[in-house]
Design a protein around this motif. Structure first.
Motif, PDB file in Angstrom:
ATOM      1  N   HIS A 352      10.141  30.708  76.579  1.00  0.00           N
ATOM      2  CA  HIS A 352       9.297  31.680  75.935  1.00  0.00           C
ATOM      3  C   HIS A 352       9.635  32.766  76.019  1.00  0.00           C
ATOM      4  N   ARG A 353      10.557  33.899  76.734  1.00  0.00           N
ATOM      5  CA  ARG A 353      10.773  34.996  76.754  1.00  0.00           C
ATOM      6  C   ARG A 353      11.712  35.357  75.772  1.00  0.00           C
ATOM      7  N   LEU A 354      12.961  35.540  75.934  1.00  0.00           N
ATOM      8  CA  LEU A 354      13.968  35.728  75.423  1.00  0.00           C
ATOM      9  C   LEU A 354      13.910  36.319  73.716  1.00  0.00           C
ATOM     10  N   PRO A 355      12.952  35.431  73.525  1.00  0.00           N
ATOM     11  CA  PRO A 355      12.674  36.093  72.118  1.00  0.00           C
ATOM     12  C   PRO A 355      12.304  36.875  71.623  1.00  0.00           C
ATOM     13  N   ARG A 356      11.359  38.077  72.827  1.00  0.00           N
ATOM     14  CA  ARG A 356      10.493  38.695  72.301  1.00  0.00           C
ATOM     15  C   ARG A 356      10.971  40.327  72.985  1.00  0.00           C
ATOM     16  N   PRO A 357      10.687  40.435  71.679  1.00  0.00           N
ATOM     17  CA  PRO A 357      11.845  42.316  72.560  1.00  0.00           C
ATOM     18  C   PRO A 357      10.964  43.355  72.610  1.00  0.00           C
ATOM     19  N   GLN A 358       9.275  42.793  72.873  1.00  0.00           N
ATOM     20  CA  GLN A 358       9.084  43.743  73.960  1.00  0.00           C
ATOM     21  C   GLN A 358       9.248  43.324  75.382  1.00  0.00           C
ATOM     22  N   ASP A 359       9.952  42.126  75.924  1.00  0.00           N
ATOM     23  CA  ASP A 359       9.808  41.768  76.859  1.00  0.00           C
ATOM     24  C   ASP A 359      11.012  42.008  78.093  1.00  0.00           C
ATOM     25  N   THR A 360      10.884  41.693  79.161  1.00  0.00           N
ATOM     26  CA  THR A 360      12.293  42.336  79.818  1.00  0.00           C
ATOM     27  C   THR A 360      12.378  41.739  81.182  1.00  0.00           C
ATOM     28  N   LEU A 361      14.178  41.083  81.119  1.00  0.00           N
ATOM     29  CA  LEU A 361      14.194  40.256  81.922  1.00  0.00           C
ATOM     30  C   LEU A 361      15.568  41.140  83.160  1.00  0.00           C
ATOM     31  N   LEU A 362      15.278  41.291  84.264  1.00  0.00           N
ATOM     32  CA  LEU A 362      15.587  41.575  85.523  1.00  0.00           C
ATOM     33  C   LEU A 362      15.822  40.923  86.443  1.00  0.00           C
ATOM     34  N   LEU A 363      17.502  40.677  86.527  1.00  0.00           N
ATOM     35  CA  LEU A 363      18.610  40.257  87.083  1.00  0.00           C
ATOM     36  C   LEU A 363      18.930  40.885  88.938  1.00  0.00           C
ATOM     37  N   ILE A 364      18.277  40.446  89.636  1.00  0.00           N
ATOM     38  CA  ILE A 364      18.781  41.356  91.173  1.00  0.00           C
ATOM     39  C   ILE A 364      19.710  40.018  91.804  1.00  0.00           C
ATOM     40  N   GLY A 365      20.286  38.853  90.869  1.00  0.00           N
ATOM     41  CA  GLY A 365      21.281  38.675  92.175  1.00  0.00           C
ATOM     42  C   GLY A 365      22.469  38.620  92.132  1.00  0.00           C
ATOM     43  N   TYR A 366      23.397  37.781  92.483  1.00  0.00           N
ATOM     44  CA  TYR A 366      24.753  37.282  91.873  1.00  0.00           C
ATOM     45  C   TYR A 366      24.558  36.478  91.287  1.00  0.00           C
ATOM     46  N   GLN A 367      25.526  36.089  90.149  1.00  0.00           N
ATOM     47  CA  GLN A 367      25.695  36.013  88.980  1.00  0.00           C
ATOM     48  C   GLN A 367      26.911  34.846  89.036  1.00  0.00           C
ATOM     49  N   ALA A 368      26.522  34.015  89.212  1.00  0.00           N
ATOM     50  CA  ALA A 368      28.304  33.228  89.292  1.00  0.00           C
ATOM     51  C   ALA A 368      28.224  32.597  88.358  1.00  0.00           C
ATOM     52  N   GLU A 369      29.987  32.952  87.967  1.00  0.00           N
ATOM     53  CA  GLU A 369      30.240  32.718  87.160  1.00  0.00           C
ATOM     54  C   GLU A 369      30.179  30.556  86.121  1.00  0.00           C
TER      55      GLU A 369
END
Length: 465
Positions: A352-369
């Motif tokens: 629901h949030r990825l298509p919304r320009p006003q929203d923000t996604l914050l990644l705060i941990g290791y992201q594995a390949e």
């Protein structure tokens, strides 16, 4: 006594941690696993979870866990399902975490299989989970908790196990194994995942003065991620997200990262460094994990009581409440799992949030390949979810410094505390550039033998011990 070690996971990757230790003496063979984790990330890695192990699970006598993260513990139900009936040894907080995390892992697999069958996007007909919640219930009676710094004799005295504080998450441990042969004694050390120094939540990793053989992680073996002022960085990120007029969605691991984030948000709100904003913790597992901290007050720095509560905090235990958050507009912070965006409630929020320009996604941990989080971090403009392509129009931010893993400088700080370099060192739990970088540094420092093992590689550590 002959001692052999085989790397069944976490070799040239950061998941699937499994190290098979075999002791042979006078015609008798003893097999132990140090960690028993699931592979995550790339499909080629995840497929290994369904491959037959090069051992008979019924022949394994003991599993020793460094901590409860699924990439270190999540294969246990499959091992038991396939015949393992031995002992599972871990620290007391890890024992409490296991029931939460393994049941959650099974539940997510069951739900994913149901959804895949309903939507018809799985190549398997029908799609089946690797294991069920019923399988997890067969694991829990085998778990035995061991206190930190309390040696325990195994295999009739041939092996002595001691857990030391690793500082990674609640209950995480460095594993010391003293092998006592007829002629010599040797010490094997498995670092597990090492935590950060000076963490506000966790204790520092314990210095280990001596080891003959070391197996060390290298998640951040090639880079420094430490933030000089994490509170200011988080405050700026939150304020920028709120200035866009939308929701800040945080992908956080339910164990460790969610609790650390709540700690910092509580401080920032109290100091007025971020405006009063509703904070929703939409992770049932994170809520259950938070309740464990007061039960183990000596296993962290926060002491007793409800250390994560503050005004404006909303707990979201029910799925209907979670779904209702998808309709939220305006200011808000939603913290959800999984931290790599591979499963759990975060996936529906992303949808629901990825298509919304006003929203923000914050990644705060290791992201594995191979994970969805890694692809978002790489800037992919479309992400496949639930069998359809979802456009990425929201802002994507990443704060490496909030990872629970020691970075390169902290790994070297811990390694420098050995009074003399171990005679053999194996660098694991890192993608190839990270593992090779750390190994090269140790060779430059004149460590006698430093190897980056291959998947399924087997090595003889000692002969005629």
């Amino acid at each position: 006594m002959d001692v052999n070690l085989q790397f069944l996971g976490a070799a040239h990757c950061v998941t699937g941690s499994k190290h098979l230790l075999t002791l042979e003496e006078a015609g008798k063979r003893h097999q132990l696993l140090i960690d028993c984790g699931l592979f995550q990330g790339l499909k080629e890695l995840r497929l290994r979870n369904r491959e037959e192990l090069p051992l008979a699970p019924a022949d394994v006598e003991i599993v020793i866990l460094t901590h409860a993260h699924i990439d270190h513990s999540g294969y246990l139900p499959k091992l038991v399902k396939d015949g393992f009936r031995g002992r599972i040894l871990c620290t007391e907080p890890t024992a409490d975490l296991l029931s939460i995390m393994l049941l959650d892992s099974a539940k997510l697999q069951e739900e994913d299989a149901v959804y895949a069958n309903k939507k018809g996007y799985s190549k398997h007909h029908p799609a089946l989970p690797l294991y069920s919640q019923a399988d997890v219930e067969q694991v829990l009676p085998l778990v035995e908790s061991v206190a930190y710094n309390a040696p325990i004799s195994l295999l009739g005295g041939s092996l002595v196990l001691t857990f030391r504080e690793a500082g990674h998450i609640l209950g995480s441990a460095i594993v010391e194994l003293d092998v006592r042969g007829a002629h010599q004694h040797k010490r094997l050390v498995f670092s597990g995942d090492l935590g950060r120094y000076d963490s506000p939540l966790m204790h520092d990793p314990t210095a280990i003065p001596q080891a003959d053989v070391l197996v060390v992680e290298s998640t951040y073996g090639d880079r420094t991620t430490r933030l000089a002022d994490p509170e200011s960085v988080l405050a700026r990120t939150v304020n920028e997200a709120l200035d866009r007029g939308g929701v800040l969605l945080v992908a956080a691991f339910a164990v460790g990262r969610t609790q650390a984030l709540l700690y910092y948000l509580k401080k920032l709100l109290a100091a007025g460094r971020i405006p009063p904003v509703p904070v929703y913790v939409d992770s049932p597992m994170a809520l259950r994990v938070a309740d464990l901290y007061p039960r183990h007050p000596t296993a962290h720095r926060l002491g007793h009581g409800n250390v994560f509560d503050f005004s404006g905090l909303h707990l979201v235990p029910e799925s209907e409440q979670s779904k209702a958050l998808n309709q939220k507009t305006g200011w808000g912070i939603i913290i959800s799992a999984s931290g790599m965006c591979t499963g759990g409630r975060i996936v529906h929020h992303l949808h629901h949030r990825l298509p919304r320009p006003q929203d923000t996604l914050l990644l705060i941990g290791y992201q594995a390949e191979g994970t969805r989080g890694r692809r978002l971090l790489a800037g992919e403009q479309e992400i496949k979810m639930f069998g359809e392509m979802v456009p990425v129009r929201c802002h994507v931010e990443h704060l490496d410094g909030f990872s629970a893993h020691a970075d390169r400088s902290e790994l070297l700080r811990w390694l420098d505390q050995f009074q003399a370099p171990p005679q053999r060192a194996f660098v694991v739990h890192g993608e190839p550039p990270a593992a090779e970088n750390l190994a090269a540094t140790l060779r430059e420092r004149h460590w006698p033998s430093v190897e980056v093992p291959e998947y399924l590689e087997s090595v003889r550590l000692f002969a005629g011990l």
